[in-house]
Design a protein around this motif. Structure first.
Motif, mmCIF file in Angstrom:
data_model
loop_
_atom_site.group_PDB
_atom_site.id
_atom_site.type_symbol
_atom_site.label_atom_id
_atom_site.label_comp_id
_atom_site.label_asym_id
_atom_site.label_seq_id
_atom_site.Cartn_x
_atom_site.Cartn_y
_atom_site.Cartn_z
ATOM 1 N N MET A 28 0.896 -0.985 -0.395
ATOM 2 C CA MET A 28 0.337 -0.092 0.091
ATOM 3 C C MET A 28 0.930 0.946 -0.150
ATOM 4 N N SER A 29 1.127 1.866 -1.413
ATOM 5 C CA SER A 29 2.411 2.460 -1.464
ATOM 6 C C SER A 29 1.750 4.074 -1.096
ATOM 7 N N ASP A 30 0.300 4.633 -1.379
ATOM 8 C CA ASP A 30 -0.500 5.633 -1.172
ATOM 9 C C ASP A 30 -1.711 5.058 -0.277
ATOM 10 N N PRO A 31 -1.868 5.501 0.554
ATOM 11 C CA PRO A 31 -2.925 5.198 1.729
ATOM 12 C C PRO A 31 -3.961 6.192 1.143
ATOM 13 N N ARG A 32 -4.095 7.034 0.186
ATOM 14 C CA ARG A 32 -4.797 8.361 -0.074
ATOM 15 C C ARG A 32 -6.298 7.365 -0.197
ATOM 16 N N VAL A 33 -7.267 8.525 0.585
ATOM 17 C CA VAL A 33 -8.858 7.993 0.418
ATOM 18 C C VAL A 33 -9.274 8.392 -0.999
ATOM 19 N N ALA A 34 -9.761 7.901 -2.001
ATOM 20 C CA ALA A 34 -10.395 8.069 -3.141
ATOM 21 C C ALA A 34 -11.029 9.430 -2.555
ATOM 22 N N GLY A 35 -11.898 9.628 -1.799
ATOM 23 C CA GLY A 35 -12.052 11.396 -1.370
ATOM 24 C C GLY A 35 -12.551 11.552 -0.017
ATOM 25 N N VAL A 36 -12.337 12.905 0.066
ATOM 26 C CA VAL A 36 -11.925 13.112 1.713
ATOM 27 C C VAL A 36 -13.125 12.873 1.818
ATOM 28 N N PHE A 37 -13.268 13.039 3.281
ATOM 29 C CA PHE A 37 -15.214 12.960 3.986
ATOM 30 C C PHE A 37 -15.331 12.895 5.543
ATOM 31 N N ASP A 38 -16.179 13.359 5.895
ATOM 32 C CA ASP A 38 -16.720 14.416 7.000
ATOM 33 C C ASP A 38 -17.835 12.825 7.958
ATOM 34 N N ALA A 39 -17.372 12.695 8.954
ATOM 35 C CA ALA A 39 -18.096 11.439 9.943
ATOM 36 C C ALA A 39 -17.654 11.937 11.067
ATOM 37 N N ASN A 40 -19.063 11.428 12.069
ATOM 38 C CA ASN A 40 -19.392 12.171 13.504
ATOM 39 C C ASN A 40 -19.387 11.284 14.345
ATOM 40 N N LEU A 41 -18.466 10.996 15.070
ATOM 41 C CA LEU A 41 -18.307 9.796 16.422
ATOM 42 C C LEU A 41 -19.214 9.992 17.209
ATOM 43 N N PRO A 42 -20.394 9.645 17.749
ATOM 44 C CA PRO A 42 -21.310 9.487 19.050
ATOM 45 C C PRO A 42 -20.483 9.996 20.273
ATOM 46 N N ASN A 43 -21.569 11.074 20.424
ATOM 47 C CA ASN A 43 -21.188 11.999 21.483
ATOM 48 C C ASN A 43 -20.026 12.718 21.098
ATOM 49 N N LEU A 44 -20.175 13.471 20.207
ATOM 50 C CA LEU A 44 -18.705 14.122 19.919
ATOM 51 C C LEU A 44 -19.018 15.432 19.486
ATOM 52 N N ALA A 45 -19.244 16.930 19.650
ATOM 53 C CA ALA A 45 -19.236 17.488 18.945
ATOM 54 C C ALA A 45 -19.257 18.026 17.879
#
Length: 86
Positions: A1-18
Motif C-alpha cells: 500500500m504505497s498510497d494510503p490516500r482515500v478516494a475522497g475526503v469525507f467528514d464523519a461523526n463519532l457518537p457524543n462528539l460535538a
C-alpha cells in the motif's frame, strides 16, 4: 500500500462528539474506527476494525473504506448522507 490516500475526503461523526472528524487517508480512517470501537462496543465496528487492520492491498483498503461509509450512513453519522433539517 504505497498510497494510503482515500478516494475522497469525507467528514464523519463519532457518537457524543460535538463536531465532525475529517477523514482524508486510510490511516485517518483506521484511527477513527479504533476510537469508534472504544466508544461503541458494537461487534460490527470491531469486525470492521479487524478488516481495516488486515487490509494489505489497495482493493482491500477501498472495500474497507466503503464498508466504513456504509456503517456510518446506517447509523446517521455521515454528515453528507443526512437529510437537511429545516
Amino acid at each position: 500500500m504505497s498510497d494510503p490516500r482515500v478516494a475522497g475526503v469525507f467528514d464523519a461523526n463519532l457518537p457524543n462528539l460535538a463536531g465532525p472528524v475529517r477523514i482524508s487517508s486510510f490511516f485517518d480512517a483506521q484511527v477513527f474506527v479504533r476510537r469508534w470501537a472504544i466508544r461503541d462496543k458494537d461487534p460490527a465496528i470491531r469486525v470492521l476494525l479487524r478488516r481495516m487492520e488486515k487490509a494489505n492491498s489497495s482493493q482491500a483498503v477501498a472495500g474497507a473504506i466503503q464498508e466504513l461509509k456504509r456503517e456510518l450512513a446506517v447509523r446517521g453519522l455521515l454528515p453528507d448522507m443526512q437529510s437537511p433539517t429545516c
